[in-house]
Design an enzyme around this catalytic site. Structure first.
Site, PDB file in Angstrom:
ATOM      1  N   ARG A 282      12.013  -5.661   4.873  1.00 20.18           N
ATOM      2  CA  ARG A 282      11.760  -4.046   4.677  1.00 20.18           C
ATOM      3  C   ARG A 282      12.498  -3.152   5.377  1.00 20.18           C
ATOM      4  NH1 ARG A 282       5.582  -2.102   5.490  1.00 20.18           N
ATOM      5  NH2 ARG A 282       5.678  -3.304   7.519  1.00 20.18           N
TER       6      ARG A 282
ATOM      7  N   ARG B 177      -0.339  -9.232  12.979  1.00 20.85           N
ATOM      8  CA  ARG B 177      -1.040  -7.936  12.304  1.00 20.85           C
ATOM      9  C   ARG B 177      -1.995  -8.722  11.185  1.00 20.85           C
ATOM     10  NH1 ARG B 177       4.151  -5.489  10.686  1.00 20.85           N
ATOM     11  NH2 ARG B 177       2.762  -4.105   9.307  1.00 20.85           N
TER      12      ARG B 177
ATOM     13  N   LYS C 216       0.691  -1.229   0.109  1.00 19.69           N
ATOM     14  CA  LYS C 216      -0.161  -0.034   0.110  1.00 19.69           C
ATOM     15  C   LYS C 216       0.842   1.187   0.126  1.00 19.69           C
ATOM     16  CE  LYS C 216      -1.911  -1.041   3.907  1.00 19.69           C
ATOM     17  NZ  LYS C 216      -1.455  -2.385   4.129  1.00 19.69           N
TER      18      LYS C 216
ATOM     19  N   ARG D   7      -9.703   1.010   8.554  1.00 18.88           N
ATOM     20  CA  ARG D   7      -9.313  -0.310   9.018  1.00 18.88           C
ATOM     21  C   ARG D   7     -10.398  -1.203   9.844  1.00 18.88           C
ATOM     22  NH1 ARG D   7      -3.683   0.669   8.922  1.00 18.88           N
ATOM     23  NH2 ARG D   7      -2.370  -1.530   9.137  1.00 18.88           N
TER      24      ARG D   7
ATOM     25  N   ARG E  56      11.197  -1.455  11.011  1.00 19.21           N
ATOM     26  CA  ARG E  56       9.945  -1.328  11.898  1.00 19.21           C
ATOM     27  C   ARG E  56       9.977  -2.239  12.969  1.00 19.21           C
ATOM     28  NH1 ARG E  56       4.667  -0.126   8.341  1.00 19.21           N
ATOM     29  NH2 ARG E  56       3.958  -1.301   9.584  1.00 19.21           N
TER      30      ARG E  56
HETATM   31  P1  AP5 Z   1       4.828  -1.615   1.872  1.00 19.79           P
HETATM   32  O1  AP5 Z   1       4.574  -0.759   0.653  1.00 19.79           O
HETATM   33  O2  AP5 Z   1       5.477  -1.141   3.051  1.00 19.79           O
HETATM   34  O3  AP5 Z   1       3.429  -2.326   2.427  1.00 19.79           O
HETATM   35  P2  AP5 Z   1       2.273  -1.924   3.280  1.00 19.79           P
HETATM   36  O4  AP5 Z   1       0.874  -2.362   2.594  1.00 19.79           O
HETATM   37  O5  AP5 Z   1       2.212  -0.387   3.260  1.00 19.79           O
HETATM   38  O6  AP5 Z   1       2.422  -2.477   4.582  1.00 19.79           O
HETATM   39  P3  AP5 Z   1       2.193  -1.952   6.176  1.00 19.79           P
HETATM   40  O7  AP5 Z   1       3.136  -3.092   6.971  1.00 19.79           O
HETATM   41  O8  AP5 Z   1       2.743  -0.473   5.973  1.00 19.79           O
HETATM   42  O9  AP5 Z   1       0.907  -2.124   6.328  1.00 19.79           O
HETATM   43  P4  AP5 Z   1       0.147  -2.237   7.632  1.00 19.79           P
HETATM   44  O10 AP5 Z   1      -1.129  -1.800   7.162  1.00 19.79           O
HETATM   45  O11 AP5 Z   1       0.426  -3.231   8.310  1.00 19.79           O
HETATM   46  O12 AP5 Z   1       0.913  -1.010   8.426  1.00 19.79           O
HETATM   47  P5  AP5 Z   1       0.565   0.588   9.062  1.00 19.79           P
HETATM   48  O13 AP5 Z   1       2.022   1.407   8.986  1.00 19.79           O
HETATM   49  O14 AP5 Z   1      -0.508   1.107   8.009  1.00 19.79           O
HETATM   50  O15 AP5 Z   1       5.611  -3.062   1.283  1.00 19.79           O
HETATM   51  C1  AP5 Z   1       6.046  -3.847   2.070  1.00 19.79           C
HETATM   52  C2  AP5 Z   1       7.452  -4.460   2.074  1.00 19.79           C
HETATM   53  O16 AP5 Z   1       7.154  -5.319   0.665  1.00 19.79           O
HETATM   54  C3  AP5 Z   1       8.346  -3.434   1.713  1.00 19.79           C
HETATM   55  O17 AP5 Z   1       9.862  -3.922   1.930  1.00 19.79           O
HETATM   56  C4  AP5 Z   1       8.476  -3.156   0.099  1.00 19.79           C
HETATM   57  O18 AP5 Z   1       9.687  -2.831  -0.434  1.00 19.79           O
HETATM   58  C5  AP5 Z   1       7.974  -4.636  -0.363  1.00 19.79           C
HETATM   59  N1  AP5 Z   1       7.247  -4.688  -1.476  1.00 19.79           N
HETATM   60  C6  AP5 Z   1       6.268  -3.711  -1.960  1.00 19.79           C
HETATM   61  N2  AP5 Z   1       5.672  -4.035  -3.182  1.00 19.79           N
HETATM   62  C7  AP5 Z   1       6.516  -5.286  -3.330  1.00 19.79           C
HETATM   63  C8  AP5 Z   1       6.302  -6.145  -4.582  1.00 19.79           C
HETATM   64  N3  AP5 Z   1       5.359  -5.898  -5.619  1.00 19.79           N
HETATM   65  N4  AP5 Z   1       7.012  -7.195  -4.680  1.00 19.79           N
HETATM   66  C9  AP5 Z   1       8.032  -7.407  -3.753  1.00 19.79           C
HETATM   67  N5  AP5 Z   1       8.032  -6.672  -2.518  1.00 19.79           N
HETATM   68  C10 AP5 Z   1       7.357  -5.424  -2.365  1.00 19.79           C
HETATM   69  O19 AP5 Z   1       0.181   0.371  10.322  1.00 19.79           O
HETATM   70  C11 AP5 Z   1       0.964   0.174  11.356  1.00 19.79           C
HETATM   71  C12 AP5 Z   1       0.319  -0.100  12.721  1.00 19.79           C
HETATM   72  O20 AP5 Z   1      -0.234   1.163  13.062  1.00 19.79           O
HETATM   73  C13 AP5 Z   1      -0.942  -0.929  12.708  1.00 19.79           C
HETATM   74  O21 AP5 Z   1      -0.506  -2.394  12.955  1.00 19.79           O
HETATM   75  C14 AP5 Z   1      -1.862  -0.561  13.944  1.00 19.79           C
HETATM   76  O22 AP5 Z   1      -1.324  -0.892  15.145  1.00 19.79           O
HETATM   77  C15 AP5 Z   1      -1.659   1.036  13.602  1.00 19.79           C
HETATM   78  N6  AP5 Z   1      -2.714   1.491  12.773  1.00 19.79           N
HETATM   79  C16 AP5 Z   1      -2.579   2.146  11.411  1.00 19.79           C
HETATM   80  N7  AP5 Z   1      -3.733   2.538  10.931  1.00 19.79           N
HETATM   81  C17 AP5 Z   1      -4.493   2.191  11.946  1.00 19.79           C
HETATM   82  C18 AP5 Z   1      -5.938   2.474  11.787  1.00 19.79           C
HETATM   83  N8  AP5 Z   1      -6.786   2.979  10.863  1.00 19.79           N
HETATM   84  N9  AP5 Z   1      -6.748   2.028  12.956  1.00 19.79           N
HETATM   85  C19 AP5 Z   1      -6.137   1.595  14.055  1.00 19.79           C
HETATM   86  N10 AP5 Z   1      -4.854   1.406  13.973  1.00 19.79           N
HETATM   87  C20 AP5 Z   1      -3.940   1.776  12.935  1.00 19.79           C
HETATM   88 MG    MG Z   2       2.648   1.064   4.859  1.00 15.72          MG
END
Ligand code: AP5
Ligand code: MG
Length: 213
Positions: A123, A167, A13, A88, A156
């Site tokens: 990552r 997660r 994402k 979410r 991270r």
């Molecule tokens: P990346 O682009 O970083 O993936 P992502 O979908 O953004 O994954 P996240 O881990 O950031 O998602 P998340 O939803 O768990 O975390 P968030 O920060 O939102 O890509 C991942 C890896 O793959 C990278 O190394 C990238 O280089 C690689 N990659 C990308 N594309 C690729 C491809 N095509 N092929 C191979 N490799 C590839 O949330 C974190 C925490 O915050 C949550 O757990 C929660 O505690 C809190 N939080 C955030 N939002 C909320 C909410 N709305 N409500 C409540 N809690 C929340």
């Molecule tokens: Mg992300």
């Protein structure tokens, strides 16, 4: 355009949102990044967040919704924006509807669980601009340095394998039901998230072009 990026942790994402932000010249609002920056700055929200992030649980809906509402008031969001990681839960989507935050469509990037752990283990992230890299699949030009802003990259805290598994189960239980919610509204666009970053970005752009017609 107002777009939501939806999908499991590690779906790409953040990676895709950054590219689309640049192409459409609209900001990405990543709740995960806002929370990590609050933790680094030691704010009140940051302190509340620590235990949730460490275990991979979601923060309370009202806390996150308030962060998003505040951010969307800023000038750069008036032309449109990309939401990455929000909503979410069904409660968060309902808060959006009630407070008049209306998006055009929801891009659901689908990646099977088996591929996710591998992506997370390599990552490296930039805590300043939010860019994400991967040691093998998407390496930065200089080791451990952000291509975009030059900041040092880090791992991270919630990318430890056991936290990633939690997660993923939180995603399946609390977030995935939102697909039906947006499908009902005719806003859900499913994108195959396997392939190279560029291949997936072509699919994202085609989806945006199709949705805009
Ligand atoms: P990346 O682009 O970083 O993936 P992502 O979908 O953004 O994954 P996240 O881990 O950031 O998602 P998340 O939803 O768990 O975390 P968030 O920060 O939102 O890509 C991942 C890896 O793959 C990278 O190394 C990238 O280089 C690689 N990659 C990308 N594309 C690729 C491809 N095509 N092929 C191979 N490799 C590839 O949330 C974190 C925490 O915050 C949550 O757990 C929660 O505690 C809190 N939080 C955030 N939002 C909320 C909410 N709305 N409500 C409540 N809690 C929340
Ligand atoms: Mg992300």
């Amino acid at each position: 355009m107002k777009i939501v990026f939806f999908g499991p942790p590690g779906a790409g994402k953040g990676t895709q949102a950054a590219k689309l932000s640049e192409a459409l010249e609209i900001p990405t609002i990543s709740t995960g990044l806002i929370i990590r920056q609050a933790m680094a700055a030691g704010t009140e929200v940051g302190k509340i967040a620590e235990d949730y992030i460490k275990s991979g649980a979601l923060l309370p809906d009202d806390v996150v919704a308030a962060l998003v509402a505040e951010r969307l008031k800023e000038d750069d969001c008036q032309k449109g924006y990309i939401l990455d990681g929000f909503p979410r839960t069904l409660v968060q989507a309902e808060i959006m509807d009630k407070t008049g935050i209306v998006v055009d469509f929801v891009l659901d990037i689908e990646v099977p669980d088996e591929a996710i752990v591998k992506r997370m283990s390599g990552r490296r992230v930039c805590n300043k601009c939010g860019a994400a890299f991967h040691t093998e699949f998407n390496p930065p030009q200089a080791e451990n340095v952000c291509d975009i802003c030059g900041e040092a990259l880090s791992i991270r805290a919630d990318d430890a394998p056991e936290v990633v598994l939690n997660r993923l189960s939180v995603y399946h239980e609390q977030t995935e039901p939102l697909k039906a919610y947006y499908e009902k509204q005719g806003k859900l666009i499913v994108i195959d998230g396997e392939g190279t970053v560029e291949e997936i970005f072509s699919r994202v752009q085609a989806a945006c072009d199709g949705a805009g017609e």
